[in-house]
Enzyme design. Sequence first.
Site, short mmCIF file in Angstrom:
data_model
loop_
_atom_site.label_atom_id
_atom_site.label_comp_id
_atom_site.label_asym_id
_atom_site.label_seq_id
_atom_site.Cartn_x
_atom_site.Cartn_y
_atom_site.Cartn_z
CE LYS A 1 -0.36 -4.79 1.17
NZ LYS A 1 -1.53 -3.98 0.74
C1 PLP Z 1 -1.73 -3.62 -0.95
C2 PLP Z 1 -1.45 -4.29 -2.23
C3 PLP Z 1 -1.00 -3.60 -3.36
C4 PLP Z 1 -0.97 -2.11 -3.43
O1 PLP Z 1 -0.13 -1.54 -2.52
P1 PLP Z 1 -0.11 0.05 -2.37
O2 PLP Z 1 1.14 0.29 -1.59
O3 PLP Z 1 -1.35 0.43 -1.62
O4 PLP Z 1 -0.07 0.62 -3.73
C5 PLP Z 1 -0.63 -4.31 -4.48
N1 PLP Z 1 -0.73 -5.65 -4.52
C6 PLP Z 1 -1.20 -6.35 -3.47
C7 PLP Z 1 -1.26 -7.84 -3.58
C8 PLP Z 1 -1.60 -5.69 -2.30
O5 PLP Z 1 -2.10 -6.38 -1.27
#
Ligand code: PLP
Length: 377
Positions: free
Chosen positions: A182
Amino acid sequence: MKKIEFFKHNIDEDDIARASNVLRSIFLTTGEETDGFEREFAAYTGRAHTVGVTSCTAALHLSLLALGIKPGDEVITTPMSFCATSNAILHTGARPVFVDVEPDTGNLDASLVELAVSERTRAILPVHLYGQMCDMKALRSIADRHGLFLIEDAAHAIEASRDGIRPGELSDAVCYSFYATKNITSGEGGAVCTDNTELAERLRILRLHGIDRSAADRYQKRFMHWDMHELGWKYNMDSMQAALLRGQLRRIDGLWEERNRLWGRYENSLTGLRNLRLLKTLQHVKHARHLFTALVPADKRDIIVEGMQARGVGVAVNYRPIHLLSYYKKTLGYNINDYPITEAMGAATVSLPLYPKLTDEEQDYVVSSLKETVETI
Ligand SMILES: *Cc1c(COP(=O)(O)O)cnc(C)c1O
């Protein structure tokens, strides 16, 4: 052969030093460092409260629980997302009800949402896909008309705004991810932001078993017995995660500027090509520029993905539709043709490398590799 990673993070020596200081201290879990991150993240997002948790999945799950979503309820969401979004709904025992997306943005189509509202509907959970916000004003008015909660999945959209509105501004709660790929990351990590003080307090209790004193309180203050009033989870963000995030948060606008510049270069070189379509960035939107996706002919997408990989370019598919994953088909009875726009997008999409460490030369190579693979199909 060249090797171009799909993603590189931006953790620098200062971040590592801050995390090392935590490791050299006595207290490793939720404490002052987490408090500091929560204050700074609330300031950045413009929300009154931030509650740090272990993932966005946890953030979504806790938000739904804290708002009272339970078995038998329905939550409206998008099938064009990572399965974490709708899994969080399933974890509460509620049923995700999908609504198709807009062809130009891939975002939940607000004009179709009202048709999906039933007497069991309790909440709407939009995802700001790739970093561009959904139409929150429209979703807010639907939620108001039907007395629904609104919870945002802003895993892609920390830096975003639309018509001057930020994530969390029109909703009950907004959830963020600091997962390894992210825009800012601590490997794993997440947060819920809200302007609702009561909700924030409940989230703090629910992220730590449902007990009424934090680990730092128990460890650092005069001994006091604690009590547990309800069944919570174990979702608290620790100090190392917080330490890694604080410096990245200070640099977040510069990192966005660089991705925004690279995005412009992609658009300039990939617009108007045969066999290639790009999504739109709408007017009055600050796009968080999280994932750059190109849409190619659906029947050739997997060949193109292989062709890119053969040229050493890391690519990804974000996303194959959630409702067509085996578990969802099996347990919820979804099938092909249920959400045609999502299905067309999910079959055509390819995500290209987009991160501040990507050099112009590397990006040029990604572009020429994509043109080559698309032209030879
Ligand atoms: C990465 C992601 C998640 C999950 O995030 P985590 O921190 O890995 O639980 C949820 N929604 C979207 C749209 C994502 O890209």
